[in-house]
Write a protein that holds these residues in place. Structure first.
Motif, PDB file in Angstrom:
ATOM      1  N   LEU A 145      22.810  40.795  29.982  1.00  0.00           N
ATOM      2  CA  LEU A 145      23.906  40.255  30.774  1.00  0.00           C
ATOM      3  C   LEU A 145      25.221  40.893  30.347  1.00  0.00           C
ATOM      4  O   LEU A 145      25.418  41.174  29.158  1.00  0.00           O
ATOM      5  CB  LEU A 145      24.011  38.737  30.596  1.00  0.00           C
ATOM      6  N   ARG A 146      26.121  41.079  31.305  1.00  0.00           N
ATOM      7  CA  ARG A 146      27.454  41.597  31.019  1.00  0.00           C
ATOM      8  C   ARG A 146      28.475  40.532  31.412  1.00  0.00           C
ATOM      9  O   ARG A 146      28.480  40.044  32.538  1.00  0.00           O
ATOM     10  CB  ARG A 146      27.720  42.892  31.780  1.00  0.00           C
ATOM     11  N   ALA A 147      29.343  40.172  30.464  1.00  0.00           N
ATOM     12  CA  ALA A 147      30.338  39.132  30.707  1.00  0.00           C
ATOM     13  C   ALA A 147      31.387  39.618  31.700  1.00  0.00           C
ATOM     14  O   ALA A 147      31.666  40.810  31.815  1.00  0.00           O
ATOM     15  CB  ALA A 147      31.014  38.742  29.396  1.00  0.00           C
ATOM     16  N   THR A 178      31.151  32.194  27.267  1.00  0.00           N
ATOM     17  CA  THR A 178      31.824  33.418  26.858  1.00  0.00           C
ATOM     18  C   THR A 178      33.227  33.069  26.382  1.00  0.00           C
ATOM     19  O   THR A 178      33.892  32.198  26.940  1.00  0.00           O
ATOM     20  CB  THR A 178      31.895  34.425  28.013  1.00  0.00           C
ATOM     21  N   LYS A 179      33.679  33.775  25.355  1.00  0.00           N
ATOM     22  CA  LYS A 179      34.925  33.424  24.690  1.00  0.00           C
ATOM     23  C   LYS A 179      36.039  34.374  25.103  1.00  0.00           C
ATOM     24  O   LYS A 179      35.838  35.590  25.154  1.00  0.00           O
ATOM     25  CB  LYS A 179      34.756  33.474  23.170  1.00  0.00           C
ATOM     26  N   ALA A 219      29.826  33.041  34.496  1.00  0.00           N
ATOM     27  CA  ALA A 219      30.784  34.102  34.157  1.00  0.00           C
ATOM     28  C   ALA A 219      30.114  35.326  33.555  1.00  0.00           C
ATOM     29  O   ALA A 219      30.549  35.866  32.530  1.00  0.00           O
ATOM     30  CB  ALA A 219      31.825  33.539  33.195  1.00  0.00           C
ATOM     31  N   ALA A 220      29.040  35.791  34.158  1.00  0.00           N
ATOM     32  CA  ALA A 220      28.342  36.995  33.713  1.00  0.00           C
ATOM     33  C   ALA A 220      27.433  37.458  34.833  1.00  0.00           C
ATOM     34  O   ALA A 220      27.147  36.715  35.780  1.00  0.00           O
ATOM     35  CB  ALA A 220      27.532  36.734  32.444  1.00  0.00           C
ATOM     36  N   LYS A 221      26.959  38.699  34.704  1.00  0.00           N
ATOM     37  CA  LYS A 221      26.006  39.222  35.677  1.00  0.00           C
ATOM     38  C   LYS A 221      24.866  39.902  34.938  1.00  0.00           C
ATOM     39  O   LYS A 221      25.028  40.440  33.840  1.00  0.00           O
ATOM     40  CB  LYS A 221      26.674  40.194  36.644  1.00  0.00           C
TER      41      LYS A 221
END
Length: 803
Positions: free
Chosen positions: A771-773, A798-799, A738-740
């Motif tokens: 990284l970006r969520a 990630t929350k 869930a990130a890139k």
């Protein structure tokens, strides 16, 4: 001069009490992007549904298109060896049909360096100065039953003398509200009186649409403490007699036993401003966060915060954030503040332009004091980065800037410009007085919207009459620049050793060193009269892009921290000066120091590093930085001597240089003592060869909001887990979940590698993945590998922002 202020505006939130209330939609995700110009026909169609953007790149903002471009050796060094360009952003969206009849606004925080916004084929707004935003009323151009298109053009071909970045580098929102509503940046709060027992809040709310509204309008302000408990409330009816487009509605209330905002305890309150009609129905609501504090300035004590003397210890940098360029990512800013505070800093000057809303929000949160700067030079100079003439936009720029920023407790001074007093064509209007009249005009405009802070202009290091360093009488008639004698705070770039001479000519001046050179290390700090002066900001304390002094350096490299925020050894010298906590740190000379002239200053750096993996038999000069009384240095357990900290010589204070030491494998240990007792020690140890990678995570509260970043540090380590700063190799990153991965880095300011992609060379045994969520919470796994080393892997979650 005494200034008191209570400040707010950290966030605007939405509460759905009634459908009539304002809605704010984050508009940062799901854009497409085209780098370069469009032909005339495409430019006309780009914001219509007929345009095909299937070949465009998909991305989210904030985004800096310039940082992604190749390094070009023949491009301008001032611009970081990146060529200027232009680009287009496009987004398709729908709106709530219930918005029909409302005022719908496109709120763009910044387009670098200038640009235009189009909705459904119509130009709706522009920015002529990319460091400030605008809003555009798009209500009549929207399709409330189907799809809409927004297109934004960005161009960074202005005349800036530093790296600006390019594109939609700050956030965008869509706002829907009633015709009767709170205006843009329309809430202003200050504190006319603050005592330990109570504080008076003076709140002014600007309303629009009231004159055309038939019923009565009531404005209510509720104040909540940090725990969410209501601690105050007041209300009043808005006047309908005003013929002005904005109705200014004053409110006042008292808070008992207020908790003050400070650098050590940046306590924040919340106020909820509600607008209702005569039947109690909500017309609008804005929630803002604020802090209570007082500021005072005097030639007798410099600066006080909450009645206590405080000396500003800061940096003055440009706005880029390392590998993400100028893109104003919140966590990239927050990690910078955390690092600065850990090294004893309490201050940032936003040279030479307003920074992002996120930057100021986080300064409020972390207790960082801000000198908020609007411009570099005044007028249509070779350095003006805007598209329209300066004189055409200066008034609207000042109004937008002050109203946007005035409620932040972190801001303690307004700076109207920088180094402009040495040429009359840099000094605004042609009044033949080195900018004095232009300053006075701008000061009046500032005080229309905020009277709680002083104004200043940072001076080029010249004398009165614009006499500069290369002129024969520079050191004969040591008088301050004329403009410095009329600004409320006298801000000088460098020349700290001339301040007492300046005061002989203008004893009323309150002095702030708006730029200090890093080449002089701790001298500018120790050399100022800290009891009577305001403070200082080190120019380029962190490496930034642009203003390079020669290829292959891609920017300013005479810093205390590299652009990835890894500290150089000199950073610990400044920490030993700024912070009384006992400290000692070893720096080993890698090569000869360097120096050159720039901006009438000698700039340069000590080329040091802190490791003990060296060339056998070679002699190395060693420094120890300490605030203790003395240091004893040991090589492989054998003392090479004890040296005292020479506090009487500001060139040597906290700096101890040792005779060259012939390298042998082992340990180099510095033991610091005060009053004969050990108070600190630092050890460098020869490591084994690198055998593996180690990953360290920075963001411990990584949110799944599509915006939050995670910084993953990669270190090469030996068999004992010790970092190996001499390790080399190409790191390959792999991110799943869930990130890139948005950027890779290693802190090397001379590297020709780009930040896009998934590989990066180790530099001094270090690399970095950013990284970006995504918007969906979940598991993220990152793997890092280097040929010949054992790879490393970390799994994170990630929350959801509601958790």
């Amino acid at each position: 001069m005494k200034k008191s202020l209570l400040v707010l505006l950290l966030s605007v939130s939405v509460s759905f009490v009634l459908s009539a209330q304002r809605e704010i939609i984050q508009f940062n995700l799901g854009w497409t992007f085209h780098f370069g110009a469009l032909d005339e026909d495409a430019a006309k169609k780009v914001s219509t549904s007929d345009f095909d953007d299937s070949g465009w790149r998909k991305l989210d903002i904030p985004h800096d298109f310039q940082i992604e471009q190749p390094w070009v050796k023949t491009a301008k060094p001032s611009r970081g060896f990146k060529e200027d360009s232009e680009g287009w952003y496009r987004k398709t969206f729908t709106v709530n049909p219930a918005w029909k009849g409302k005022k719908v606004l496109l709120d763009v925080e910044g387009i670098m360096s200038f640009g235009d916004a189009y909705v459904n084929g119509v130009k709706v707004g522009s920015t002529e100065y990319g460091y400030l935003g605008f809003e555009a009323n798009v209500s009549k151009y929207l399709n409330y039953e189907g799809e809409n298109v927004v297109a934004i053009y960005a161009n960074n071909k202005g005349n800036s003398r530093w790296y600006t970045g390019g594109g939609l580098y700050r956030e965008v929102h869509l706002v829907a509200k009633n015709e009767v509503s709170i205006a843009r940046n329309g809430v202003y709060i200050n504190t006319p009186t603050v005592t330990p027992q109570s504080t008076t809040l003076a709140i002014q709310v600007e309303l629009e649409g009231v004159r055309r509204y038939e019923g009565e309008v009531t404005v209510t302000a509720k104040v909540l403490d940090a725990e969410g408990r209501q601690v105050g409330e007041t209300k009043t009816e808005a006047s309908k007699r005003s013929k002005l487009p904005l109705v200014e509605t004053p409110l006042s209330l008292s808070l008992a036993n207020p908790k003050l905002w400070s650098c050590e305890d940046p306590y924040l309150y919340t106020t909820v401003i509600t607008v209702t009609d005569n039947k109690g129905r909500m017309l609008d609501e804005v929630t803002e966060t604020f802090g209570v504090r007082t500021i005072e300035y005097s030639k007798a004590f410099g600066f006080k915060l909450n009645g206590e003397k405080l000396f500003l210890k800061g940096i003055s940098n440009h706005h880029d954030l390392g590998a993400v360029g100028a893109a104003a990512h919140e966590f990239a800013i927050e990690r910078q503040f955390k690092m600065l505070k850990s090294f004893g800093y309490n201050h940032v000057r936003t040279s030479h332009n307003p920074y992002s809303k996120s930057f100021l929000k986080l300064a409020d949160k972390h207790g960082i004091l801000i000198v908020d700067e609007l411009y570099d030079k005044w007028g249509n100079t070779a350095y003006w980065a805007g598209r329209a003439p300066w004189k055409d936009v200066v008034v609207e720029n000042v109004i937008e800037w002050i109203k946007r920023d005035r409620n932040h407790p972190s801001i303690i001074m307004w700076s109207l410009g920088n180094e402009l007093q040495v040429r009359d064509d840099w000094a605004g209007y042609p009044t033949n007085d080195w900018g004095v009249t232009t300053y006075r005009m701008l000061d009046v405009l500032v005080k229309r919207y905020d009277t709680t802070r002083p104004t200043t202009v940072a001076m080029f290091p010249a004398r009165g009459g614009a006499v500069q360093k290369n002129e024969s009488d520079f050191n004969i008639n040591i008088t301050p620049p004329e403009l410095a004698t009329v600004t409320e705070i006298s801000s000088f770039n460098y020349r700290w050793f001339n301040y007492q001479d300046y005061l002989k000519h203008a004893p009323h001046m309150i002095i702030y060193q708006s730029e200090a050179t890093t080449n002089e290390l701790a001298q500018p700090f120790f050399g100022m009269d800290q009891e009577t002066m305001v403070g200082l900001a080190y120019w380029g304390g962190i490496e930034y892009w642009g203003e390079s002094h020669g290829w292959p350096r891609k920017g300013w490299s005479y810093a205390f921290f590299n652009h990835a925020l890894e500290p150089f050894p000199q950073a610990y010298l400044i920490k030993s000066a700024f912070d009384e906590t006992p400290l000692v740190h070893i720096g080993v000379v890698d090569k000869a120091s360097e120096a050159q002239e720039w901006n009438d200053q000698t700039i340069g750096t000590l080329n040091l590093s802190s490791h003990w993996n060296r060339e056998l038999g070679k002699a190395y000069s060693v420094y120890t930085f300490t605030n203790a009384d003395e240091v004893e240095l040991f090589v492989n357990g054998k003392s090479v001597g004890v040296q005292q900290n020479n506090r009487n010589d500001i060139k040597k204070r906290n700096i101890i240089q040792w005779a060259p030491i012939t390298y042998k494998k082992g340990r180099l240990v510095a033991v610091a003592r005060t009053n004969g007792k050990e108070v600190a020690r630092h050890q460098l140890e020869t490591t084994g060869p690198a055998v593996a990678l180690k990953l360290e995570l920075e963001n411990t509260d990584w949110k799944a909001d599509g915006m939050d970043l995670q910084y993953v540090k990669v270190y090469a380590v030996d068999s004992k887990g010790r970092k190996v700063p001499t390790a080399a190799g190409q790191v390959v990153f792999d991110v799943q979940g869930a990130a890139k991965l948005i950027a890779v880095d290693n802190g090397d300011h001379t590297s020709d590698e780009l930040f896009a992609g998934n590989t990066r060379a180790l530099h001094q045994g270090f690399a970095l993945g950013i990284l970006r969520a995504t918007e969906t919470s979940g598991t993220v796994t990152i793997k890092a590998s280097v040929k010949g080393l054992k790879g490393a892997q970390r799994t994170m979650i990630t929350k959801n922002t509601a958790q």
